[in-house]
Design a protein around this motif. Structure first.
Motif, PDB file in Angstrom:
ATOM      1  N   LYS A  12      21.835 -26.849 139.518  1.00 45.28           N
ATOM      2  CA  LYS A  12      20.542 -27.179 138.917  1.00 45.28           C
ATOM      3  C   LYS A  12      19.666 -27.959 139.881  1.00 45.28           C
ATOM      4  O   LYS A  12      18.462 -27.689 140.008  1.00 45.28           O
ATOM      5  CB  LYS A  12      20.759 -28.004 137.635  1.00 45.28           C
ATOM      6  CG  LYS A  12      21.266 -27.215 136.451  1.00 45.28           C
ATOM      7  CD  LYS A  12      21.421 -28.133 135.238  1.00 45.28           C
ATOM      8  CE  LYS A  12      21.931 -27.377 134.030  1.00 45.28           C
ATOM      9  NZ  LYS A  12      22.120 -28.278 132.862  1.00 45.28           N
ATOM     10  N   ASP A  13      20.248 -28.921 140.566  1.00 52.28           N
ATOM     11  CA  ASP A  13      19.462 -29.721 141.512  1.00 52.28           C
ATOM     12  C   ASP A  13      18.907 -28.854 142.635  1.00 52.28           C
ATOM     13  O   ASP A  13      17.743 -28.997 143.040  1.00 52.28           O
ATOM     14  CB  ASP A  13      20.323 -30.843 142.096  1.00 52.28           C
ATOM     15  CG  ASP A  13      20.595 -31.953 141.096  1.00 52.28           C
ATOM     16  OD1 ASP A  13      19.877 -32.012 140.078  1.00 52.28           O
ATOM     17  OD2 ASP A  13      21.531 -32.743 141.322  1.00 52.28           O
ATOM     18  N   ARG A  16      16.073 -26.645 141.275  1.00 54.17           N
ATOM     19  CA  ARG A  16      14.863 -27.377 140.915  1.00 54.17           C
ATOM     20  C   ARG A  16      14.134 -27.917 142.137  1.00 54.17           C
ATOM     21  O   ARG A  16      12.897 -27.950 142.164  1.00 54.17           O
ATOM     22  CB  ARG A  16      15.208 -28.536 139.967  1.00 54.17           C
ATOM     23  CG  ARG A  16      15.731 -28.098 138.598  1.00 54.17           C
ATOM     24  CD  ARG A  16      16.019 -29.288 137.710  1.00 54.17           C
ATOM     25  NE  ARG A  16      14.775 -29.868 137.192  1.00 54.17           N
ATOM     26  CZ  ARG A  16      14.215 -30.967 137.662  1.00 54.17           C
ATOM     27  NH1 ARG A  16      14.766 -31.612 138.686  1.00 54.17           N
ATOM     28  NH2 ARG A  16      13.101 -31.428 137.131  1.00 54.17           N
ATOM     29  N   ARG A 224       9.400 -24.991 129.662  1.00 52.45           N
ATOM     30  CA  ARG A 224       9.928 -26.314 130.000  1.00 52.45           C
ATOM     31  C   ARG A 224       9.390 -26.831 131.327  1.00 52.45           C
ATOM     32  O   ARG A 224       9.711 -27.929 131.746  1.00 52.45           O
ATOM     33  CB  ARG A 224      11.464 -26.255 130.063  1.00 52.45           C
ATOM     34  CG  ARG A 224      12.120 -26.041 128.715  1.00 52.45           C
ATOM     35  CD  ARG A 224      13.618 -25.798 128.854  1.00 52.45           C
ATOM     36  NE  ARG A 224      13.883 -24.467 129.396  1.00 52.45           N
ATOM     37  CZ  ARG A 224      15.105 -23.963 129.537  1.00 52.45           C
ATOM     38  NH1 ARG A 224      16.168 -24.682 129.204  1.00 52.45           N
ATOM     39  NH2 ARG A 224      15.284 -22.752 130.015  1.00 52.45           N
ATOM     40  N   ARG A 227      10.166 -25.825 137.280  1.00 53.53           N
ATOM     41  CA  ARG A 227      11.478 -26.128 137.860  1.00 53.53           C
ATOM     42  C   ARG A 227      12.607 -25.862 136.867  1.00 53.53           C
ATOM     43  O   ARG A 227      13.607 -25.223 137.200  1.00 53.53           O
ATOM     44  CB  ARG A 227      11.515 -27.580 138.324  1.00 53.53           C
ATOM     45  CG  ARG A 227      10.696 -27.856 139.586  1.00 53.53           C
ATOM     46  CD  ARG A 227      10.954 -29.276 140.070  1.00 53.53           C
ATOM     47  NE  ARG A 227      10.400 -29.516 141.381  1.00 53.53           N
ATOM     48  CZ  ARG A 227       9.348 -30.292 141.623  1.00 53.53           C
ATOM     49  NH1 ARG A 227       8.725 -30.895 140.623  1.00 53.53           N
ATOM     50  NH2 ARG A 227       8.924 -30.468 142.862  1.00 53.53           N
ATOM     51  N   ASP A 228      12.466 -26.387 135.660  1.00 55.39           N
ATOM     52  CA  ASP A 228      13.527 -26.206 134.671  1.00 55.39           C
ATOM     53  C   ASP A 228      13.622 -24.749 134.220  1.00 55.39           C
ATOM     54  O   ASP A 228      14.725 -24.237 133.985  1.00 55.39           O
ATOM     55  CB  ASP A 228      13.288 -27.116 133.466  1.00 55.39           C
ATOM     56  CG  ASP A 228      13.524 -28.579 133.799  1.00 55.39           C
ATOM     57  OD1 ASP A 228      14.318 -28.861 134.712  1.00 55.39           O
ATOM     58  OD2 ASP A 228      12.895 -29.442 133.153  1.00 55.39           O
ATOM     59  N   ASP A 229      12.474 -24.080 134.078  1.00 59.05           N
ATOM     60  CA  ASP A 229      12.494 -22.670 133.699  1.00 59.05           C
ATOM     61  C   ASP A 229      13.242 -21.840 134.734  1.00 59.05           C
ATOM     62  O   ASP A 229      14.074 -20.993 134.391  1.00 59.05           O
ATOM     63  CB  ASP A 229      11.063 -22.132 133.568  1.00 59.05           C
ATOM     64  CG  ASP A 229      10.383 -22.585 132.279  1.00 59.05           C
ATOM     65  OD1 ASP A 229      11.058 -23.162 131.416  1.00 59.05           O
ATOM     66  OD2 ASP A 229       9.167 -22.333 132.150  1.00 59.05           O
ATOM     67  N   TRP A 230      12.950 -22.084 135.997  1.00 58.92           N
ATOM     68  CA  TRP A 230      13.590 -21.302 137.054  1.00 58.92           C
ATOM     69  C   TRP A 230      15.089 -21.588 137.121  1.00 58.92           C
ATOM     70  O   TRP A 230      15.902 -20.658 137.239  1.00 58.92           O
ATOM     71  CB  TRP A 230      12.925 -21.596 138.395  1.00 58.92           C
ATOM     72  CG  TRP A 230      13.566 -20.891 139.554  1.00 58.92           C
ATOM     73  CD1 TRP A 230      14.226 -21.450 140.604  1.00 58.92           C
ATOM     74  CD2 TRP A 230      13.600 -19.475 139.787  1.00 58.92           C
ATOM     75  NE1 TRP A 230      14.681 -20.488 141.472  1.00 58.92           N
ATOM     76  CE2 TRP A 230      14.314 -19.260 140.997  1.00 58.92           C
ATOM     77  CE3 TRP A 230      13.118 -18.373 139.078  1.00 58.92           C
ATOM     78  CZ2 TRP A 230      14.536 -17.983 141.512  1.00 58.92           C
ATOM     79  CZ3 TRP A 230      13.349 -17.094 139.597  1.00 58.92           C
ATOM     80  CH2 TRP A 230      14.043 -16.921 140.799  1.00 58.92           C
ATOM     81  N   ALA A 231      15.458 -22.849 137.041  1.00 58.21           N
ATOM     82  CA  ALA A 231      16.879 -23.192 137.106  1.00 58.21           C
ATOM     83  C   ALA A 231      17.650 -22.518 135.975  1.00 58.21           C
ATOM     84  O   ALA A 231      18.733 -21.941 136.193  1.00 58.21           O
ATOM     85  CB  ALA A 231      17.050 -24.706 137.052  1.00 58.21           C
ATOM     86  N   ALA A 232      17.113 -22.572 134.771  1.00 56.28           N
ATOM     87  CA  ALA A 232      17.798 -21.948 133.633  1.00 56.28           C
ATOM     88  C   ALA A 232      17.870 -20.433 133.800  1.00 56.28           C
ATOM     89  O   ALA A 232      18.899 -19.799 133.492  1.00 56.28           O
ATOM     90  CB  ALA A 232      17.078 -22.312 132.338  1.00 56.28           C
ATOM     91  N   ARG A 258      26.045 -19.275 135.407  1.00 52.98           N
ATOM     92  CA  ARG A 258      26.496 -20.491 134.707  1.00 52.98           C
ATOM     93  C   ARG A 258      27.962 -20.343 134.273  1.00 52.98           C
ATOM     94  O   ARG A 258      28.766 -21.269 134.443  1.00 52.98           O
ATOM     95  CB  ARG A 258      25.608 -20.772 133.498  1.00 52.98           C
ATOM     96  CG  ARG A 258      25.806 -22.168 132.906  1.00 52.98           C
ATOM     97  CD  ARG A 258      25.045 -22.324 131.597  1.00 52.98           C
ATOM     98  NE  ARG A 258      23.630 -22.108 131.727  1.00 52.98           N
ATOM     99  CZ  ARG A 258      22.732 -23.030 132.093  1.00 52.98           C
ATOM    100  NH1 ARG A 258      23.135 -24.248 132.398  1.00 52.98           N
ATOM    101  NH2 ARG A 258      21.444 -22.740 132.153  1.00 52.98           N
TER     102      ARG A 258
END
Length: 428
Positions: A12-13, A16, A224, A227-232, A258
């Motif tokens: 995730k880091d 993001r 979201r 960054r959060d959209d792409w990570a998910a 995941r």
């Protein structure tokens, strides 16, 4: 050296932060894909040996751009990051001149069309990556093979933008890319045929990208934040394959990245696996430390690629143009609805109808006018400004796109003439 294992938090880091490296826009780049055809008659099927000989000759050139070949033999030049639009165009143009000279010596020519209008998909590169890609995408139909072996595009690469809100902030640029992207699909649609027949789409290439896979070609848009959209999105997309040094790469069905991180099966994933997984995602806008806009069909003529590159760069990197265009395309979000690009009604209309869609044409008129005002401010030459102005008059003002010109030609296999004159520049 063994790669360190990857935890879900690590992934995730990385997604993001590394994918969204923010800062003031300073550099631009472009990736150009081209079909390769016989110089005299593009309907002639090229032998693998002939293509491989030409590839070898081109590889020997001292190019500034990175040179790669796609599975169907298409040629791709990827520029280095350039400090200006003009610098990038001059560098890539010099490389293209050298490539064209070598190909002409082999009786071949680069063709700027989004989808090969004559030849069925035929894979020339047989490597574990492409074997696995074909097996994975075949689950959703034949769009994957058509994309791999017969499509060509113009990909514009722009800096992410800075952290602050406003026209050059990364959040605004991310949103703008997904709304303006539909306008770019419509304005530069240039692939209305496949295997000698009309498909009913002005951008058959874009239609096929939307059909590649249930998830892989979608934009991440959960609300979201970028960054959060792409990570998910990356973590929840099934992996295409798992690289293996001992044999064919397995193509597990339904295993998300995941799940792979959490279970560690069939082996624990590494940072290299995450990087590779991202390279198998094909959204219309892909963050890779910069924004990669992937929705524009290859364009006709030796210099036709310069127009979408110039227009897109001006609309993103000139603050006044970015603000004007954002206001013009923001209402298009209502047409798009809740579905992500490129499967929502806005993007579907763009690929099917081009600028015959009145809403898209109205937005395009504003966008091209803003680009024409901005281009001198970002140092564009008079000749480039004139090329954009000519394209605007010939297509945008009339609700047309380059695909309409192809529809006016007889590109059928039975035609006594090949339909395209590859011996001259057909810039607008």
């Amino acid at each position: 050296m063994p790669q360190p294992l990857l935890s879900e938090a690590d992934a995730k880091d990385l997604l993001r932060c590394i994918c969204f490296k923010t800062g003031p826009p300073r550099t631009v780049g472009v990736e150009l894909e081209w079909l390769i055809h016989d110089l005299r008659d593009p309907r002639i099927a090229l032998s693998t040996a002939r293509i491989e000989q030409a590839h070898a000759a081109v590889r020997a050139l001292p190019l500034a751009s990175a040179l790669t070949f796609e599975p169907g033999g298409q040629l791709e030049l990827s520029s280095l990051p350039a400090a200006s639009l003009t610098e990038c165009i001059e560098s890539v143009s010099a490389d293209l001149d050298a490539v064209r000279t070598v190909l002409r010596g082999h009786g071949l020519v680069l063709t700027g069309i989004g989808q090969d209008p004559w030849h069925p998909p035929r894979r020339m590169l047989h490597e574990p990556r492409y074997d696995a890609m074909e097996a994975c995408l075949d689950r959703s139909g034949d769009a994957g093979r058509a994309m791999m072996c017969g499509s060509a595009s113009i990909q514009v690469c722009l800096d992410i933008g800075h952290e602050e809100p406003g026209p050059l902030g990364y959040g605004r640029r991310w949103q703008l890319a997904h709304l303006l992207g539909a306008v770019l699909v419509a304005a530069f649609a240039n692939s209305p045929h496949r295997q000698g027949r009309r498909t009913g789409w002005l951008s058959t290439r874009q239609f096929q990208w939307a059909a590649l896979d249930p998830v892989r070609s979608l934009a991440p848009f959960d609300g979201r934040g970028p960054r959060d959209d792409w990570a998910a999105h990356v973590l929840d997309t099934p992996v295409m394959c798992i690289r293996d040094d001992t044999g064919p790469w397995p193509t597990p069905e339904g295993l998300t990245f995941r799940d792979w991180v959490r279970t560690g099966l069939p082996r624990p994933p590494t940072r290299e696996d995450l990087d590779y997984h991202m390279s198998t995602l094909f959204p219309p806008v892909r963050p890779r430390g910069h924004l990669e806009l992937r929705m524009i069909d290859a364009q006709p003529g030796d210099d036709g690629w310069m127009v979408p590159f110039a227009v897109t760069t001006a609309l993103f990197d000139d603050p006044a143009a970015a603000e004007t265009v954002y206001r013009a395309v923001k209402p298009l979000a209502e047409t798009a609805g809740p579905q992500p690009a490129p499967r929502n009604p806005l993007w579907t209309n763009a690929a099917r109808s081009g600028l015959a869609d009145a809403e898209l044409q109205a937005a395009a008129v504003v966008c091209f006018a803003a680009a024409l005002e901005a281009l001198p401010r970002i140092g564009a030459s008079a000749a480039l400004c004139e090329a954009v102005a000519s394209f605007t008059d010939r297509y945008v003002a009339r609700g047309r796109c380059p695909a309409d010109d192809l529809l006016d030609l007889d590109l059928s296999p039975e035609s006594p003439e090949p339909g395209l004159d590859h011996g001259k520049d057909i810039r607008p």
